[in-house]
Design an enzyme around this catalytic site. Structure first.
Site, PDB file in Angstrom:
ATOM      1  N   ASP A 254     -35.972 -30.805 -31.379  1.00 41.60           N
ATOM      2  CA  ASP A 254     -36.042 -31.294 -32.855  1.00 41.60           C
ATOM      3  C   ASP A 254     -35.792 -30.471 -33.990  1.00 41.60           C
ATOM      4  OD1 ASP A 254     -38.363 -33.670 -33.560  1.00 41.60           O
ATOM      5  OD2 ASP A 254     -37.900 -32.333 -35.306  1.00 41.60           O
ATOM      6  N   ILE A 255     -35.230 -30.927 -35.025  1.00 41.67           N
ATOM      7  CA  ILE A 255     -34.852 -30.192 -36.174  1.00 41.67           C
ATOM      8  C   ILE A 255     -36.004 -29.527 -36.846  1.00 41.67           C
ATOM      9  CG2 ILE A 255     -35.072 -31.990 -37.893  1.00 41.67           C
ATOM     10  CD1 ILE A 255     -31.768 -30.830 -38.606  1.00 41.67           C
TER      11      ILE A 255
ATOM     12  N   GLN B 180     -43.296 -43.730 -37.311  1.00 39.23           N
ATOM     13  CA  GLN B 180     -41.786 -43.617 -36.763  1.00 39.23           C
ATOM     14  C   GLN B 180     -41.017 -43.631 -37.815  1.00 39.23           C
ATOM     15  OE1 GLN B 180     -40.609 -46.843 -34.070  1.00 39.23           O
ATOM     16  NE2 GLN B 180     -38.534 -45.750 -33.651  1.00 39.23           N
TER      17      GLN B 180
ATOM     18  N   HIS C 122     -37.492 -42.824 -29.457  1.00 39.63           N
ATOM     19  CA  HIS C 122     -37.340 -41.113 -28.937  1.00 39.63           C
ATOM     20  C   HIS C 122     -38.916 -40.740 -28.558  1.00 39.63           C
ATOM     21  CE1 HIS C 122     -38.215 -41.594 -33.176  1.00 39.63           C
ATOM     22  NE2 HIS C 122     -39.013 -40.231 -33.220  1.00 39.63           N
ATOM     23  N   LEU C 123     -38.949 -40.113 -27.391  1.00 38.74           N
ATOM     24  CA  LEU C 123     -39.974 -39.363 -26.936  1.00 38.74           C
ATOM     25  C   LEU C 123     -40.296 -37.988 -27.337  1.00 38.74           C
ATOM     26  CD1 LEU C 123     -42.454 -39.341 -24.575  1.00 38.74           C
ATOM     27  CD2 LEU C 123     -40.516 -38.900 -23.127  1.00 38.74           C
ATOM     28  N   HIS C 124     -41.016 -37.506 -28.039  1.00 36.18           N
ATOM     29  CA  HIS C 124     -41.420 -36.234 -28.463  1.00 36.18           C
ATOM     30  C   HIS C 124     -42.064 -35.493 -27.167  1.00 36.18           C
ATOM     31  CE1 HIS C 124     -41.124 -36.567 -32.797  1.00 36.18           C
ATOM     32  NE2 HIS C 124     -41.408 -37.861 -32.784  1.00 36.18           N
TER      33      HIS C 124
HETATM   34  P1  5GP Z   1     -40.571 -39.851 -35.689  1.00 37.38           P
HETATM   35  O1  5GP Z   1     -41.572 -39.579 -36.829  1.00 37.38           O
HETATM   36  O2  5GP Z   1     -39.482 -40.974 -35.978  1.00 37.38           O
HETATM   37  O3  5GP Z   1     -41.413 -40.215 -34.462  1.00 37.38           O
HETATM   38  O4  5GP Z   1     -39.901 -38.332 -35.501  1.00 37.38           O
HETATM   39  C1  5GP Z   1     -38.435 -38.282 -35.774  1.00 37.38           C
HETATM   40  C2  5GP Z   1     -38.201 -36.760 -35.514  1.00 37.38           C
HETATM   41  O5  5GP Z   1     -36.895 -36.617 -35.531  1.00 37.38           O
HETATM   42  C3  5GP Z   1     -38.808 -35.839 -36.509  1.00 37.38           C
HETATM   43  O6  5GP Z   1     -39.627 -34.848 -35.626  1.00 37.38           O
HETATM   44  C4  5GP Z   1     -37.668 -35.177 -37.135  1.00 37.38           C
HETATM   45  O7  5GP Z   1     -37.852 -33.561 -37.227  1.00 37.38           O
HETATM   46  C5  5GP Z   1     -36.480 -35.341 -36.167  1.00 37.38           C
HETATM   47  N1  5GP Z   1     -35.296 -35.459 -36.745  1.00 37.38           N
HETATM   48  C6  5GP Z   1     -34.847 -36.066 -37.783  1.00 37.38           C
HETATM   49  N2  5GP Z   1     -33.875 -36.146 -38.174  1.00 37.38           N
HETATM   50  C7  5GP Z   1     -33.208 -35.072 -37.085  1.00 37.38           C
HETATM   51  C8  5GP Z   1     -31.937 -34.623 -36.994  1.00 37.38           C
HETATM   52  O8  5GP Z   1     -30.809 -34.798 -37.598  1.00 37.38           O
HETATM   53  N3  5GP Z   1     -31.794 -33.842 -35.681  1.00 37.38           N
HETATM   54  C9  5GP Z   1     -32.635 -33.529 -34.841  1.00 37.38           C
HETATM   55  N4  5GP Z   1     -32.388 -32.641 -34.147  1.00 37.38           N
HETATM   56  N5  5GP Z   1     -33.979 -33.739 -35.236  1.00 37.38           N
HETATM   57  C10 5GP Z   1     -34.202 -34.711 -36.192  1.00 37.38           C
END
Ligand code: 5GP
Ligand code: ZN
Length: 130
Positions: free
Chosen positions: A47-48, A111, A117-119
């Site tokens: 994750d970034i 989301q 996606h699975l964290h």
């Molecule tokens: P969500 O809130 O949708 O469950 O999580 C999305 C995740 O994707 C966040 O933790 C965010 O930091 C990560 N993310 C968003 N854009 C990018 C990217 O361009 N590269 C990577 N590696 N992670 C990303």
């Protein structure tokens, strides 16, 4: 013995890549990522903006927007594959004392990226978040 990497043999044939989807762009290599794992069905990358010392995402290569869209029986092998990879990949990254795994779904689920996606988060506490 079944090779885990080829387990989702009944992978869906729909869910074409979305040209505007950031995770589809990562799958296509158009946006760089720090890759943890890749096979025919999934990609895992760091994750970034990590919440924990180890924080990576496991995503299907297909553009499946949310968990709502993966409720069909044909997706079960894919979902099982993603879950089964979580402990294996966490261990491979040095996580030894447990981890959190999290799927955010839809607006009220916070989301932010509309590609399933699975964290997976682990490593010694304290963490930045979570
Ligand atoms: P969500 O809130 O949708 O469950 O999580 C999305 C995740 O994707 C966040 O933790 C965010 O930091 C990560 N993310 C968003 N854009 C990018 C990217 O361009 N590269 C990577 N590696 N992670 C990303
Ligand atoms: Zn996508």
């Amino acid at each position: 013995m079944t090779d885990p990497a080829s387990a989702p043999s009944a992978a869906p044939t729909t869910h074409a890549a979305d040209p505007d989807c950031i995770f589809c762009k990562i799958v296509a290599g158009r946006i760089p990522s720090r890759k943890v794992h890749e096979d025919e069905h999934v990609l895992a990358f760091h994750d970034i903006a990590p919440w924990a010392p180890v924080h990576f995402l496991i995503i299907p290569k297909l553009h499946i927007p949310t968990l709502y869209d993966a409720a069909d029986p044909r997706h079960q092998a894919l979902l099982g594959h993603m879950l089964g990879l979580a402990p294996r990949l966490a261990t491979s990254l040095g996580v030894v004392n447990g981890f959190r795994s999290l799927i955010n779904t839809g607006p009220d689920g916070h989301q932010e990226v509309g590609h399933l996606h699975l964290h997976v988060m682990g490593g010694p506490r304290p963490w930045a978040r979570g």
